[in-house]
Design a protein around this motif. Structure first.
Motif, PDB file in Angstrom:
ATOM      1  N   UNK A   1     -10.247  21.865  88.904  1.00 30.73           N
ATOM      2  CA  UNK A   1     -10.335  21.076  87.677  1.00 30.73           C
ATOM      3  C   UNK A   1     -11.167  19.814  87.850  1.00 30.73           C
ATOM      4  N   UNK A   2     -11.107  19.188  89.029  1.00 29.96           N
ATOM      5  CA  UNK A   2     -11.824  17.933  89.250  1.00 29.96           C
ATOM      6  C   UNK A   2     -13.334  18.097  89.121  1.00 29.96           C
ATOM      7  N   UNK A   3     -13.831  19.299  89.366  1.00 36.76           N
ATOM      8  CA  UNK A   3     -15.267  19.539  89.322  1.00 36.76           C
ATOM      9  C   UNK A   3     -15.727  20.118  87.985  1.00 36.76           C
ATOM     10  N   UNK A   4     -14.804  20.601  87.185  1.00 40.22           N
ATOM     11  CA  UNK A   4     -15.171  21.304  85.955  1.00 40.22           C
ATOM     12  C   UNK A   4     -16.007  20.446  85.003  1.00 40.22           C
ATOM     13  N   UNK A   5     -15.541  19.231  84.718  1.00 34.91           N
ATOM     14  CA  UNK A   5     -16.266  18.380  83.781  1.00 34.91           C
ATOM     15  C   UNK A   5     -17.645  18.003  84.319  1.00 34.91           C
ATOM     16  N   UNK A   6     -17.703  17.677  85.605  1.00 31.50           N
ATOM     17  CA  UNK A   6     -18.971  17.315  86.224  1.00 31.50           C
ATOM     18  C   UNK A   6     -19.941  18.489  86.177  1.00 31.50           C
ATOM     19  N   UNK A   7     -19.445  19.678  86.488  1.00 32.60           N
ATOM     20  CA  UNK A   7     -20.302  20.866  86.464  1.00 32.60           C
ATOM     21  C   UNK A   7     -20.820  21.150  85.058  1.00 32.60           C
ATOM     22  N   UNK A   8     -19.975  20.954  84.060  1.00 37.09           N
ATOM     23  CA  UNK A   8     -20.396  21.179  82.675  1.00 37.09           C
ATOM     24  C   UNK A   8     -21.525  20.231  82.286  1.00 37.09           C
ATOM     25  N   UNK A   9     -21.458  18.998  82.758  1.00 34.58           N
ATOM     26  CA  UNK A   9     -22.514  18.035  82.453  1.00 34.58           C
ATOM     27  C   UNK A   9     -23.811  18.383  83.176  1.00 34.58           C
ATOM     28  N   UNK A  10     -23.694  18.938  84.386  1.00 41.57           N
ATOM     29  CA  UNK A  10     -24.882  19.370  85.113  1.00 41.57           C
ATOM     30  C   UNK A  10     -25.559  20.518  84.371  1.00 41.57           C
ATOM     31  N   UNK A  11     -24.770  21.488  83.937  1.00 35.07           N
ATOM     32  CA  UNK A  11     -25.326  22.618  83.184  1.00 35.07           C
ATOM     33  C   UNK A  11     -25.993  22.130  81.902  1.00 35.07           C
ATOM     34  N   UNK A  12     -25.372  21.176  81.228  1.00 42.01           N
ATOM     35  CA  UNK A  12     -25.961  20.627  80.006  1.00 42.01           C
ATOM     36  C   UNK A  12     -27.308  19.978  80.292  1.00 42.01           C
ATOM     37  N   UNK A  13     -27.434  19.359  81.455  1.00 47.74           N
ATOM     38  CA  UNK A  13     -28.701  18.731  81.824  1.00 47.74           C
ATOM     39  C   UNK A  13     -29.774  19.785  82.085  1.00 47.74           C
ATOM     40  N   UNK A  14     -29.394  20.925  82.622  1.00 45.30           N
ATOM     41  CA  UNK A  14     -30.350  22.018  82.825  1.00 45.30           C
ATOM     42  C   UNK A  14     -30.813  22.577  81.489  1.00 45.30           C
ATOM     43  N   UNK A  15     -29.872  22.760  80.567  1.00 50.16           N
ATOM     44  CA  UNK A  15     -30.205  23.370  79.282  1.00 50.16           C
ATOM     45  C   UNK A  15     -30.921  22.392  78.346  1.00 50.16           C
ATOM     46  N   UNK A  16     -30.539  21.108  78.405  1.00 56.80           N
ATOM     47  CA  UNK A  16     -31.166  20.092  77.547  1.00 56.80           C
ATOM     48  C   UNK A  16     -31.441  18.868  78.404  1.00 56.80           C
ATOM     49  N   UNK A  17     -32.532  18.858  79.158  1.00 54.47           N
ATOM     50  CA  UNK A  17     -32.805  17.771  80.105  1.00 54.47           C
ATOM     51  C   UNK A  17     -32.855  16.401  79.433  1.00 54.47           C
ATOM     52  N   UNK A  18     -32.354  15.401  80.145  1.00 55.03           N
ATOM     53  CA  UNK A  18     -32.453  14.028  79.676  1.00 55.03           C
ATOM     54  C   UNK A  18     -31.211  13.456  79.050  1.00 55.03           C
ATOM     55  N   UNK A  19     -30.187  14.275  78.847  1.00 56.03           N
ATOM     56  CA  UNK A  19     -28.986  13.793  78.161  1.00 56.03           C
ATOM     57  C   UNK A  19     -27.874  13.357  79.115  1.00 56.03           C
ATOM     58  N   UNK A  20     -27.993  13.697  80.383  1.00 60.36           N
ATOM     59  CA  UNK A  20     -26.949  13.354  81.349  1.00 60.36           C
ATOM     60  C   UNK A  20     -27.559  12.683  82.571  1.00 60.36           C
ATOM     61  N   UNK A  21     -28.450  11.725  82.328  1.00 60.15           N
ATOM     62  CA  UNK A  21     -29.172  11.075  83.421  1.00 60.15           C
ATOM     63  C   UNK A  21     -28.295  10.158  84.260  1.00 60.15           C
ATOM     64  N   UNK A  22     -27.080   9.861  83.784  1.00 58.17           N
ATOM     65  CA  UNK A  22     -26.215   8.928  84.497  1.00 58.17           C
ATOM     66  C   UNK A  22     -25.190   9.628  85.379  1.00 58.17           C
ATOM     67  N   UNK A  23     -25.388  10.885  85.680  1.00 56.61           N
ATOM     68  CA  UNK A  23     -24.443  11.607  86.534  1.00 56.61           C
ATOM     69  C   UNK A  23     -24.377  10.962  87.918  1.00 56.61           C
ATOM     70  N   UNK A  24     -23.167  10.826  88.493  1.00 60.58           N
ATOM     71  CA  UNK A  24     -23.042  10.182  89.808  1.00 60.58           C
ATOM     72  C   UNK A  24     -23.593  11.080  90.916  1.00 60.58           C
ATOM     73  N   UNK A  25     -24.348  10.465  91.823  1.00 59.29           N
ATOM     74  CA  UNK A  25     -24.951  11.206  92.922  1.00 59.29           C
ATOM     75  C   UNK A  25     -24.465  10.662  94.257  1.00 59.29           C
ATOM     76  N   UNK A  26     -24.357  11.551  95.241  1.00 60.93           N
ATOM     77  CA  UNK A  26     -24.072  11.163  96.616  1.00 60.93           C
ATOM     78  C   UNK A  26     -25.150  11.802  97.479  1.00 60.93           C
ATOM     79  N   UNK A  27     -26.331  11.201  97.448  1.00 65.11           N
ATOM     80  CA  UNK A  27     -27.465  11.709  98.214  1.00 65.11           C
ATOM     81  C   UNK A  27     -28.030  10.563  99.037  1.00 65.11           C
TER      82      UNK A  27
END
Length: 346
Positions: A234-260
């Motif tokens: 469950x902890x990853x579900x919301x984050x994964x959904x936002x990543x998929x949304x960024x693939x389908x409609x780029x530019x809408x989830x630019x603030x996703x947290x990164x650990x790189x």
């Protein structure tokens, strides 16, 4: 010393129209009616296209009978770049962090002005560059030294406490965990369906550490063989959904947290990539220039290739100088689709 050929002039004029600071130091625009030459970012009103010619540098413009603009001071660009290069060399050669006042004094600038200049050229502040350098050395030393303490001192930290203060932010995990292949760190992953194919999405507690097409959890095991690699939940579900949304409609989830993490150069390139608005592109040469390294075009391309989070750090927005797309780790067709979704046509 001659004016630029026509194709290059078209690119240069487009840079002048948008006041593109990344072209400062790369091209000079000279106005035939006023006999003045400017750098691309000059704030002055733009003359008609037919009244502008372009030169490779100020010396060429002066040789053709033009004089420097008093507003944008184009002759200072080369001096600025030399000063930044000198500062980088000083930072890399220093055994201990150099205070901003001293660094600025040694390259001949006022501290507040040089702070802005360095960040504009490299994408990071002098202090951040120094921290990145030490962290990079620490990461390398942790794989070579017998103990973590030895590695910390080898990397240039004055005391272990100074390293531990920033290790989590720079390495994404404790130094011991880094040395031990991610021991004690949990990385959760899932495979999400997208219109471009299966997408591996993995995250630590800090943020997304891997987003890639055509991979599975084995890719995580290779990088962090001693980390706990766990199925999403469950902890990853919301984050994964936002990543998929960024693939389908780029530019809408630019603030996703990164650990790189990467070298200071790589991180500057990644910051520059994230600053490119959806629907716009940059050449590898432009990308290198934007971080103050105009001669590092190949290295900028390599930094794009080292990107661990596809789409979120949008290396698909970079292309060759001739306008062709160039390569892409996950296939040129995916790159083409991502660009088209942002309004960029071949």
């Amino acid at each position: 010393m001659m004016a630029l050929p026509a194709p290059c002039e078209d690119e240069a004029y487009a840079a002048f129209e948008r006041r593109d600071r990344s072209y400062d130091g790369r091209v000079i625009g000279a106005v035939t009616t006023t006999r003045i030459y400017c750098k691309p970012s000059c704030p002055a009103r733009r003359p008609k296209r037919e009244h502008v010619v372009f030169y490779a540098d100020p010396a060429a413009a002066r040789a053709a009978g033009f004089r420097a603009c008093l507003r944008c001071k184009p002759d200072e660009v080369a001096r600025d770049r030399i000063a930044v290069a000198q500062a980088v060399a000083l930072i890399e050669a220093a055994e201990a962090p150099l205070p901003l006042d001293e660094l600025a004094r040694r390259v001949g600038y006022a501290p507040h002005h040089f702070h802005r200049l360095f960040k504009r050229a490299t994408g990071v502040t002098p202090a951040a560059y120094a921290r990145g350098l030490r962290a990079r050395r620490a990461a390398a030393a942790l794989n070579q030294e017998a103990t973590v303490t030895d590695a910390i001192y080898e990397a240039g930290y004055s005391a272990p406490s100074r390293f531990y203060e920033t290790a989590g932010a720079r390495l994404g995990m404790t130094p011991s965990a880094w040395k031990q292949g991610g021991a004690g760190v949990t990385i959760r992953w899932t495979i999400a369906a997208t219109s471009l194919g299966p997408l591996l999405i993995a995250a630590t507690e800090k943020g997304l550490c891997r987003v890639s097409f055509d991979e599975d959890s084995a890719a995580l095991v290779q990088r962090f063989p001693n980390a706990e690699i766990a199925a999403g939940g469950a902890a990853l579900e919301e984050l994964a959904a936002r990543v998929v949304a960024e693939v389908e409609t780029p530019g809408r989830n630019a603030d996703l947290p990164l650990d790189v993490q990467g070298t200071a150069f790589q991180e500057a390139v990644w910051q520059a990539l994230r600053a490119i608005p959806p629907g716009e592109t940059r050449s590898y040469a432009q990308l290198a220039a934007e971080i103050g390294k105009p001669g590092a075009v190949r290295a900028a391309g390599s930094a794009c290739g080292a990107n661990n989070v596809a789409v979120l750090i949008p290396c698909h927005r970079v292309q060759r100088s001739d306008g062709s797309m160039g390569g892409y780790a996950y296939g040129v067709e995916r790159k083409r689709v991502l660009r088209r979704r942002e309004g960029v046509e071949d």
